[in-house]
Enzyme design. Structure first.
Site, PDB file in Angstrom:
ATOM      1  CG  HIS A  87      -1.968   0.895   1.338  1.00  0.00           C
ATOM      2  ND1 HIS A  87      -1.795   2.253   1.339  1.00  0.00           N
ATOM      3  CD2 HIS A  87      -3.291   0.691   1.427  1.00  0.00           C
ATOM      4  CE1 HIS A  87      -2.965   2.834   1.417  1.00  0.00           C
ATOM      5  NE2 HIS A  87      -3.894   1.919   1.469  1.00  0.00           N
TER       6      HIS A  87
ATOM      7  CG  HIS B 216      -0.642   6.498   9.454  1.00  0.00           C
ATOM      8  ND1 HIS B 216      -1.840   5.944   9.134  1.00  0.00           N
ATOM      9  CD2 HIS B 216      -0.771   7.820   9.161  1.00  0.00           C
ATOM     10  CE1 HIS B 216      -2.668   6.858   8.660  1.00  0.00           C
ATOM     11  NE2 HIS B 216      -2.042   8.016   8.675  1.00  0.00           N
TER      12      HIS B 216
ATOM     13  CD  GLU C  42      -2.632  12.004   8.217  1.00  0.00           C
ATOM     14  OE1 GLU C  42      -3.665  11.354   8.391  1.00  0.00           O
ATOM     15  OE2 GLU C  42      -1.519  11.468   8.083  1.00  0.00           O
TER      16      GLU C  42
ATOM     17  CG  HIS D 194      -6.565  11.359  12.251  1.00  0.00           C
ATOM     18  ND1 HIS D 194      -7.215  11.102  11.074  1.00  0.00           N
ATOM     19  CD2 HIS D 194      -7.327  10.804  13.235  1.00  0.00           C
ATOM     20  CE1 HIS D 194      -8.320  10.400  11.326  1.00  0.00           C
ATOM     21  NE2 HIS D 194      -8.411  10.216  12.626  1.00  0.00           N
TER      22      HIS D 194
ATOM     23  CG  HIS E 254      -4.525   8.535  12.321  1.00  0.00           C
ATOM     24  ND1 HIS E 254      -3.404   9.255  12.626  1.00  0.00           N
ATOM     25  CD2 HIS E 254      -4.654   8.622  10.979  1.00  0.00           C
ATOM     26  CE1 HIS E 254      -2.880   9.763  11.540  1.00  0.00           C
ATOM     27  NE2 HIS E 254      -3.616   9.385  10.503  1.00  0.00           N
TER      28      HIS E 254
END
Ligand SMILES: [Fe+2]
Length: 452
Positions: A305, A348, A354, A378, A384
């Site tokens: 990913h 992460h 963010e 976040h 999160h």
């Protein structure tokens, strides 16, 4: 389509595929005139401009900025801008906040999520309906940003605005807006975005019902397209899909108000006419809109990913290479094909802050609770990731090709910590139980090898 043949050439009659009223390209050097011959040719500042117009330059960068970043536009207008400004009177727009804005009894350290902010009964314009959620950086040093929600139920009438502090990135979520700007008219609907440059004067009208959406107010260097690196010359956001309006002007003598945002304060000035009087212009400092449905996502096609930066639409540099003042990132419909891979965003913790918003549909890492019109934050170095439902589903799914459909969310990501406003912490519909979405994640480890 050809209109004539000359020495064996077949010449196009008109530009093809261009949306009427707009010119294609990002950061192009455009030229446009609403009356024939209004634009001087071969020079910027003739002794006398045609039609008795005044020539004026609008600079978006320092005069001496490097040529690949230098942006300015020459305007040919009925009156120069000094006539669109008189004495200023300070006014209050208490819900529009500007960094630095740290509220003592508000805690910004945390993971936050909000339901959509509902419309109120009172008529709210683009100015009175702006609700700041977070601020970051410092407007006085031209770094950082603010995130806002707009709730517009009334058009601005004989009222105009510009921000000297910032360029605005507008992300509609519900309802259509018309931005009547000095340099032309942009009609904007959900799934499109617009950029309104610093210093550009405009009026905002409702096209139909109430409008709600998100705004990223960028105090720093302008948004630009990210470098694609090894991806090459195509995909992600393509330059041709950005649309800048053609020239449009009003010649209206009517008492009018101009509001200016300057270093976080709002001031009003009264004039006797519409300031949207630019008959012709040329240059590369102009408003632009972009259809998010033309964004071509690139991703993993075998396993694992990539970082979400793969979905960057626009980036506003901070001066530190690769560390943006703001990245605008889009999570839209796409195919998931990765083998033996946990497909949603991984868990992460990140130096960047963010702020996310949902434009429509369902977001893959949070099937519940993050709804269209809603937002989440976040903040810097706050962990999160997927909630339990998303984790279990993704960990046990049969991994065939799977289309993530009916989904469009975005992120305003900044290198600076984002501070909540009093509105975000106390008035907006904050989900107090958001962090509980991770509570039921269980310990699976018991020391047994091969356990999954
Ligand atoms: Fe994240």
């Amino acid at each position: 389509m050809t209109d004539h043949t000359q020495a064996g050439f077949h010449q196009a009659a008109t530009p093809c595929g261009t949306t009427e009223g707009y010119m294609p390209g990002f950061g192009n050097d455009f030229e446009t005139e609403a009356l024939p011959g209004a634009l001087p040719q071969g020079m910027n500042s003739p002794q006398k401009c045609n039609y008795g117009l005044y020539g004026e330059q609008l600079s978006g960068t320092a005069f001496t900025a490097p040529s690949h970043q230098n942006e300015r536009t020459w305007c040919y207008r009925i009156r120069p801008s000094v006539k669109h400004s008189a004495r200023y009177e300070k006014i209050a727009l208490p819900y529009w906040k500007t960094a630095p804005h740290v509220v003592e009894d508000v805690i910004s350290l945390g993971q936050y999520r909000w339901d959509p902010v509902a419309h109120s009964d009172q008529p709210l314009t683009w100015l009175t309906g702006m609700r700041t959620m977070t601020t970051a950086g410092d407007v006085n040093t031209q770094v950082g940003m603010a995130s806002h929600i707009y709730l517009v139920t009334a058009s601005m009438e004989d009222a105009y605005f510009y921000s000297a502090d910032s360029e605005l990135l507008v992300v509609p979520q519900e309802g259509r807006l018309r931005f009547c700007t000095e340099l032309g008219i942009i009609d904007l609907e959900p799934k499109e975005i617009a950029i309104l440059p610093r210093g550009l004067l405009y009026r905002v009208e409702l096209i139909d019902g109430p409008a709600r959406g998100f705004v990223c107010e960028n105090y720093g260097q302008k948004f630009e397209l990210p470098g694609r690196g090894p991806i090459g010359a195509n995909c992600m956001a393509n330059r041709r899909d950005f649309k800048t309006p053609v020239a449009a002007f009003e010649d209206r003598e009517v008492p009018s108000t101009v509001t200016i945002k300057w270093c976080g304060q709002f001031h009003e000035t009264k004039i006797g006419h519409s300031p949207l009087d630019v008959v012709a212009w040329h240059g590369n400092y102009a408003p632009v809109k972009y259809d998010l449905r033309t964004y071509c996502p690139v991703g993993s096609i075998l396993f694992d990913h990539p970082d979400p930066s793969i979905f960057t639409v626009l980036t506003a540099p901070s001066g530190v290479p690769g560390t943006a003042n703001i990245d605008f990132v889009l999570f839209r419909e796409r195919w998931m094909v990765m083998e033996d891979t946990f497909r949603p965003p991984w868990y992460h913790k990140n130096v960047m802050s963010e702020l996310m918003g949902n434009i429509y549909g369902q977001y893959d890492a949070k099937p519940q609770g993050f709804v269209p019109g809603g937002m989440s934050l976040h903040n810097m170095m706050l962990p999160h990731g997927p909630d339990r439902e998303a984790f279990e589903k993704a960990s046990n799914a049969n991994l065939g090709p799977d289309k993530l459909d009916n989904t469009m969310s975005f992120m305003f990501e900044t290198r600076f910590p984002q501070h909540l406003t009093e509105f975000a912490a106390k008035e907006a519909p904050l989900q107090d139980d958001y962090i509980d979405c991770w509570t039921s994640l269980e310990k699976k480890f018991d020391g047994t090898p091969g356990r999954k």
